[in-house]
Design a protein around this motif. Sequence first.
Motif, PDB file in Angstrom:
ATOM      1  N   SER A   3       0.895  -1.083  -0.054  1.00 54.57           N
ATOM      2  CA  SER A   3      -0.046   0.151   0.079  1.00 54.57           C
ATOM      3  C   SER A   3       0.820   1.177   0.030  1.00 54.57           C
ATOM      4  CB  SER A   3      -0.940  -0.003   1.174  1.00 54.57           C
ATOM      5  OG  SER A   3      -0.159  -0.002   2.592  1.00 54.57           O
ATOM      6  N   GLU A   4       0.419   2.509  -0.609  1.00 56.22           N
ATOM      7  CA  GLU A   4       1.081   3.598  -0.569  1.00 56.22           C
ATOM      8  C   GLU A   4      -0.120   4.735  -0.435  1.00 56.22           C
ATOM      9  OE1 GLU A   4       2.175   5.708  -4.808  1.00 56.22           O
ATOM     10  OE2 GLU A   4       3.662   4.108  -4.222  1.00 56.22           O
ATOM     11  N   ARG A 110     -10.099   1.241  -8.606  1.00 57.02           N
ATOM     12  CA  ARG A 110      -8.762   1.006  -7.532  1.00 57.02           C
ATOM     13  C   ARG A 110      -9.284   0.871  -6.111  1.00 57.02           C
ATOM     14  NH1 ARG A 110      -5.888   6.157  -9.734  1.00 57.02           N
ATOM     15  NH2 ARG A 110      -4.448   5.858  -8.008  1.00 57.02           N
ATOM     16  N   GLU A 130      -3.437   3.477  -1.022  1.00 54.74           N
ATOM     17  CA  GLU A 130      -4.085   2.770  -2.083  1.00 54.74           C
ATOM     18  C   GLU A 130      -3.454   1.448  -2.114  1.00 54.74           C
ATOM     19  OE1 GLU A 130      -4.211   2.588  -7.007  1.00 54.74           O
ATOM     20  OE2 GLU A 130      -3.221   4.280  -6.078  1.00 54.74           O
ATOM     21  N   MET A 132      -2.015  -1.930  -3.547  1.00 56.61           N
ATOM     22  CA  MET A 132      -1.793  -2.311  -5.113  1.00 56.61           C
ATOM     23  C   MET A 132      -0.832  -3.700  -5.101  1.00 56.61           C
ATOM     24  SD  MET A 132      -0.016   1.136  -6.146  1.00 56.61           S
ATOM     25  CE  MET A 132       0.519   1.665  -4.286  1.00 56.61           C
ATOM     26  N   ASP A 133      -0.964  -4.437  -6.108  1.00 56.23           N
ATOM     27  CA  ASP A 133       0.025  -5.626  -6.280  1.00 56.23           C
ATOM     28  C   ASP A 133       1.283  -5.422  -6.252  1.00 56.23           C
ATOM     29  OD1 ASP A 133       0.271  -8.275  -7.107  1.00 56.23           O
ATOM     30  OD2 ASP A 133      -1.079  -8.431  -8.726  1.00 56.23           O
TER      31      ASP A 133
END
Length: 135
Positions: A3-4, A110, A130, A132-133
């Motif tokens: 995550s970011e 998303r 967010e 994310m993969d």
Amino acid sequence: MRSELFATLEVELGPRLNVGQTDQGFFKIIPIIGGTVTGKLNGKIVSFGGDFNQRYDDRFSKAHALYLLKCNEELIYVDNQADIDKKTSSFTHLRFVADKNGNYHDLNYRTFNGKIVEGDDAHVLIEVYEVMDLA
């Protein structure tokens, strides 16, 4: 999975509207009256919507906040839900809904989680991440 940090929401709150004690806990509505969003998404929180909140006891509650962001003259609907434990960090799941023909259409597809960083009767600060993969 990673995550970011995506954005920070500084949400301004209005006076609570107490519905009262129900079979599912004490129900109240907390109006959302404004605020800002900063980070990879920048804009204002519109004076519209609220947090529909059920407090089960002194420790646990459920929040379901529905509100609007205005970014570059486009509206983005936010559906933010959280199970809150006052003894641990409170995490949220956010879903954004944007015009499929607008600049923010990709938000519809998303995945976002949040963390309630601080809050009181007048505001709440939420960090949005967010998910994310690794690819």
